[in-house]
Motif scaffolding. Structure first.
Motif, short mmCIF file in Angstrom:
data_model
loop_
_atom_site.label_atom_id
_atom_site.label_comp_id
_atom_site.label_asym_id
_atom_site.label_seq_id
_atom_site.Cartn_x
_atom_site.Cartn_y
_atom_site.Cartn_z
N GLY A 1 21.06 37.30 30.20
CA GLY A 1 21.34 35.89 30.37
C GLY A 1 22.59 35.44 29.65
O GLY A 1 22.89 34.25 29.59
N ALA A 2 23.33 36.35 29.10
CA ALA A 2 24.59 35.99 28.45
C ALA A 2 25.59 35.53 29.49
O ALA A 2 25.47 35.80 30.67
N ALA A 3 26.60 34.80 29.03
CA ALA A 3 27.64 34.32 29.94
C ALA A 3 28.31 35.50 30.62
O ALA A 3 28.45 36.58 30.05
N ALA A 4 28.72 35.29 31.84
CA ALA A 4 29.32 36.37 32.62
C ALA A 4 30.62 36.84 31.99
O ALA A 4 31.42 36.03 31.55
N PRO A 5 30.83 38.15 31.94
CA PRO A 5 32.11 38.67 31.46
C PRO A 5 33.17 38.45 32.53
O PRO A 5 32.86 38.06 33.65
N PRO A 6 34.42 38.69 32.23
CA PRO A 6 35.46 38.58 33.26
C PRO A 6 35.14 39.47 34.44
O PRO A 6 34.56 40.55 34.29
N PRO A 7 35.45 39.04 35.66
CA PRO A 7 35.15 39.86 36.83
C PRO A 7 35.80 41.23 36.72
O PRO A 7 36.87 41.39 36.17
N THR A 8 35.09 42.24 37.26
CA THR A 8 35.62 43.60 37.23
C THR A 8 36.60 43.85 38.36
O THR A 8 37.23 44.90 38.41
N VAL A 9 36.71 42.92 39.31
CA VAL A 9 37.69 43.03 40.39
C VAL A 9 38.48 41.73 40.43
O VAL A 9 38.02 40.68 39.98
N ASP A 10 39.68 41.78 40.98
CA ASP A 10 40.51 40.58 41.02
C ASP A 10 39.95 39.58 42.03
O ASP A 10 39.12 39.90 42.88
N ASP B 1 41.21 38.07 44.64
CA ASP B 1 41.45 38.30 46.06
C ASP B 1 40.46 39.31 46.63
O ASP B 1 39.94 39.12 47.74
N ARG B 2 40.23 40.38 45.88
CA ARG B 2 39.27 41.39 46.35
C ARG B 2 37.87 40.80 46.40
O ARG B 2 37.10 41.07 47.33
N LEU B 3 37.52 40.02 45.39
CA LEU B 3 36.21 39.40 45.37
C LEU B 3 36.03 38.46 46.56
O LEU B 3 34.96 38.41 47.19
N ALA B 4 37.07 37.72 46.90
CA ALA B 4 37.02 36.82 48.06
C ALA B 4 36.84 37.62 49.35
O ALA B 4 36.09 37.20 50.25
N LEU C 1 35.50 33.94 60.06
CA LEU C 1 36.10 34.14 58.75
C LEU C 1 37.50 33.52 58.73
O LEU C 1 38.25 33.59 59.72
N GLU C 2 37.86 32.92 57.62
CA GLU C 2 39.18 32.31 57.49
C GLU C 2 40.28 33.33 57.23
O GLU C 2 41.44 33.12 57.55
N THR C 3 39.92 34.45 56.63
CA THR C 3 40.90 35.48 56.31
C THR C 3 41.45 36.09 57.60
O THR C 3 40.68 36.40 58.52
N PRO C 4 42.74 36.29 57.74
CA PRO C 4 43.31 36.89 58.95
C PRO C 4 42.70 38.25 59.25
O PRO C 4 42.46 39.06 58.35
N ALA C 5 42.47 38.49 60.54
CA ALA C 5 41.82 39.73 60.97
C ALA C 5 42.61 40.96 60.53
O ALA C 5 42.02 41.99 60.15
N ASP C 6 43.94 40.89 60.59
CA ASP C 6 44.75 42.04 60.19
C ASP C 6 44.54 42.38 58.72
O ASP C 6 44.52 43.56 58.34
#
Length: 813
Positions: A11-20, A22-25, A382-387
């Motif tokens: 239950g501790a606060a989340a650490p910094p994401p392990t991925v950037d 953009d990748r997480l999105a 999805l909003e992200t371009p298909a390419d």
């Protein structure tokens, strides 16, 4: 209790994401897409595709939804080509959707989900077109298979093989209800014995099964069991939103409330939604303080999202847990999830087989921004371009090598095996002699033989083999008896070079080990020739796993010995009756029961080649099953010592032996009696035939080495005739054998097993049959007493001939 390794559990606060970001999105976008495709696949099968029988197709939308985030994190980020995964059976549509996005599944097969030729209900190596590593379906077996796949991987590493393919993780995605299966815990114990590593189990802890919400406190039981077997336990309970909430003033009270909330109440509130959460939380936690203000600052929609933000649906929490886990020890991840997450089915106790209504699906479709007619379009909504998405998917590590079905070259095997004959010998002893000689051999095929047994190796003919080849252990262990100079016939050194994997007394584990070893060429690119032994009656203790191994097209040789009531003094619990019928009925398994050791040698030599065949291999000319592609082999052996024939098997006779039978005494046009036998009753049959010296035309004696092969060849020929016309199929082997038997002759069949094993022989050309065999549990006694009591001795055979001869038109004996 030791602390969990993950901050997501504490239950501790989340650490910094392990991925950037953009990748997480991108992962989040793919997560939404997988959720949509998997649920549309099921909806299409149940509501849109024409139905002809009116039955519900099903597909488990709620069970899929709880797995989407987990599988997104694995397949689109964490997994490497060398990793192998057993997907939870009910998550099959999620798997197919992921494979579709990766380019390994077609729209047509998804449209035909759970239809003939379409994507399978449960992931199948043999039926599905996409990249299935390990079949699942009978719950619990896929998870356990990963344990034995990891052991096989260590076995190959111990031999210095597998140089072209890195060591991977064997991963099981497991439903929490699967852990009710007993075979799970047998596998855990075997893993502990074999110093298991590189094995992950990821538990979808949604706390709901088909009939119920799981018992309170089950998490603690899982935690304790896995730790006791040497596993690291990583609990992923909270997502980053909840972890941030816990870090706020009063957040510790919210965490305590969630931890204490009964599973049924949590599920009910999840189904009811944000307003229900608000009322319950304010009733129990409202105090006009900061926590109440925090709760009231959320809309109903936001509160529902917060209170269902469990770790199994939170990509940052999962990625952190997966990336920080060790590989030198087995790891279990207990991932809290919501069954039906992201759908209107979420939380309801009846959602296991529930399917969204057309109205619910319409709203679901709108929420995912799917236009009419674009439901199957890969990146629709999805909003992200298909390419950009396609470039991301092309670079996914798991997909870097495309389909990961490996292959290994066939290992050449000799046409004949070396063995040391004796005047009198049992087939079990003959098997031991053959294996002992194989242990001496330095030929490549012999070094590829791996043996395994559930603590009965010394009683099933493998002592000589193990003395020559040693026991396998990833970590070398000294033979203390040898070190202390204590005399023993068992010189069983444990080392990575050993070639026998000794198992505990659990037949399920035996068949799962054979399944893993029998897929080594496909999973790891190295050919193994696995041989397993067990007491024949205990085949039935592992039938689910045996069927599972054959369904996966795993290749191995199984020796069931000793068999039948001929085991005599051991008594009924150790005497098999129905196993010959199992051998006949089990798909993917060729069953044999030789009487003589020279027959066994011919069968074993053939088997070492047969288990390596694939669909591209033409069957040898002597095989009457022209369309078969190889498979596994089951040998039913006996401890009864039998005087061995003085003969040399020529090629023609060897071919007939592996085809299923041959004439020991050929019939004539005047023959009125034929005795057809299988296995250890051969001396009784020959004695009875010798006593019928006055029988008109003499007595024909048919040695059946495989009722299974004879029956399969006959049925294959019948199918060909029905499909292509009467003149298109060559006669099957049994038809050729029976063609020389006069139509009015009596056929007496004899087997130390269920009489139905051979009684069908009368149907080949319409002969009258007297079928002798065993239909009831055996008991202790001598062979002579038991064969007399159960009607297998020469007296019973002669009596059966006399009884059968009373019919009209029969030549009297």
């Amino acid at each position: 209790m030791p602390e969990d390794r993950s901050a997501a559990a504490t239950g501790a606060a989340a650490p910094p994401p392990t991925v950037d970001a953009d990748r997480l999105a991108m992962l989040s976008a793919l997560e939404r897409k997988v959720l949509w495709l998997s649920h549309w696949m099921i909806h299409n099968a149940n509501h849109l595709r024409p139905k002809h029988d009116g039955l519900k197709v099903g597909g488990h939308q709620a069970s899929c939804a709880s797995m989407v985030t987990l599988m997104t994190a694995l397949y689109f980020h964490l997994l490497r080509p060398e990793d192998r995964v057993a997907v939870k059976p009910h998550a099959s549509p999620v798997f197919h959707a992921i494979q579709y996005l990766l380019g390994h599944q077609s729209v047509d097969k998804m449209k035909d989900f759970r239809s003939l030729g379409g994507a399978q209900s449960y992931p199948s190596r043999t039926k599905d077109a996409d990249d299935v590593d390990i079949s699942t379906g009978s719950v619990g077996l896929g998870a356990a298979q990963t344990v034995f796949a990891s052991i096989v991987q260590d076995y190959l590493d111990g031999k210095g093989w597998k140089q072209e393919w890195p060591t991977g993780r064997m991963i099981a995605l497991v439903g929490d209800a699967e852990l009710d299966e007993g075979n799970i815990y047998e596998a855990l114990l075997e893993g502990w014995k074999n110093h298991l590593r590189n094995c992950w189990w990821i538990i979808d802890y949604n706390r709901q099964s088909l009939d119920a919400v799981v018992r309170e406190g089950l998490y603690a039981r899982f935690d304790g069991v896995f730790r006791a077997f040497g596993w690291d336990v990583v609990t992923v309970k909270y997502g980053h939103r909840l972890r941030d909430a816990f870090a706020r003033p009063g957040g510790d009270r919210l965490r305590e409330w969630i931890d204490a909330c009964p599973n049924q109440l949590y599920s009910a509130l999840t189904f009811q939604g944000g307003a229900a959460w608000r009322k319950r939380l304010l009733d129990e936690l409202g105090d006009q303080g900061p926590l109440q203000a925090f709760i009231e600052s959320h809309s109903d929609h936001e509160l529902q999202a917060l209170m269902t933000n469990l770790g199994g649906h939170d990509l940052p929490a999962l990625l952190e847990a997966f990336e920080n886990a060790p590989t030198d020890r087995p790891v279990v991840f207990i991932c809290y999830t919501v069954k039906g997450f992201g759908t209107p089915l979420a939380g309801h106790k009846d959602n296991h087989g529930g399917i969204m209504t057309p109205e619910q699906m319409a709203a679901f479709k709108q929420a995912h921004r799917i236009r009419d007619g674009e439901e199957w379009t890969p990146f629709e909504g999805l909003e992200t371009p298909a390419d950009d998405i396609r470039a991301f998917l092309d670079a996914v590590p798991f997909n870097a090598k495309g389909r990961r079905r490996l292959s290994a070259p066939r290992v050449a095997v000799p046409e004949r095996l070396t063995w040391r004959p004796a005047d009198t010998m049992s087939t079990q002893a003959g098997f031991g002699t053959l294996m002992d000689e194989l242990g001496r051999s330095k030929d490549d095929y012999a070094t590829r033989i791996l043996t395994t047994s559930p603590d009965v190796a010394s009683n099933t003919g493998l002592t000589g083999w193990i003395n020559r080849t040693g026991l396998f252990s990833r970590l070398p262990q000294e033979d203390t008896f040898k070190a202390e100079k204590v005399p023993s016939m068992q010189k069983w050194q444990l080392s990575p070079e050993g070639r026998h994997v000794e198992l505990g007394i659990a037949e399920m584990n035996l068949f799962l080990m054979l399944s893993a070893a029998g897929l080594s060429h496909d999973l790891f690119g190295e050919r193994l020739l696995p041989v397993g032994t067990l007491y024949d009656p205990f085949v039935m203790r592992g039938l689910d796993a045996l069927n599972y191994a054959c369904y996966q097209d795993a290749r191995f040789i199984l020796a069931g010995t000793p068999s039948g009531i001929t085991l005599a003094p051991e008594g009924g619990a150790h005497q098999s009756v129905g196993t010959p019928l199992i051998g006949m009925a089990q798909d993917g398994l060729a069953a044999f029961e030789p009487a003589w050791v020279d027959e066994l040698e011919a069968i074993l030599a053939w088997s070492l080649d047969y288990i390596q065949r694939d669909g591209s291999d033409p069957a040898p000319e002597h095989d009457w099953l022209r369309d078969e592609k190889g498979g596994s082999v089951y040998l039913r052996l006996s401890t009864r010592g039998i005087e061995q024939p003085s003969r040399t098997l020529d090629k023609s006779l060897r071919d007939q032996i592996v085809a299923g039978g041959y004439w020991l005494r050929e019939p004539t046009p005047a023959t009125s009696v034929v005795l057809a036998y299988q296995g250890a009753v051969a001396p009784n049959v020959l004695e009875a035939a010798g006593r019928m010296t006055t029988t008109p035309g003499g007595v024909g004696v048919l040695s059946v080495t495989s009722a299974d092969r004879l029956d399969a060849g006959w049925r294959a020929a019948q199918r060909t005739r029905r499909r292509e016309g009467e003149g298109r199929a060559k006669p099957s082997h049994v038809e050729r054998l029976m063609a020389s038997v006069p139509r009015d002759a009596l056929l007496v069949t004899i087997i130390d097993g269920h009489p139905a094993t051979l009684s069908w022989l009368g149907g080949v050309r319409g002969h009258r049959v007297q079928a002798l065999g065993v239909e009831h549990f055996g008991q202790s006694g001598s062979i002579a007493d038991l064969h007399h009591t159960y009607g297998l001795d020469a007296d019973a055979i002669v009596a059966a001939v006399a009884e059968g001869g009373r019919g009209e038109g029969f030549r009297q004996v």
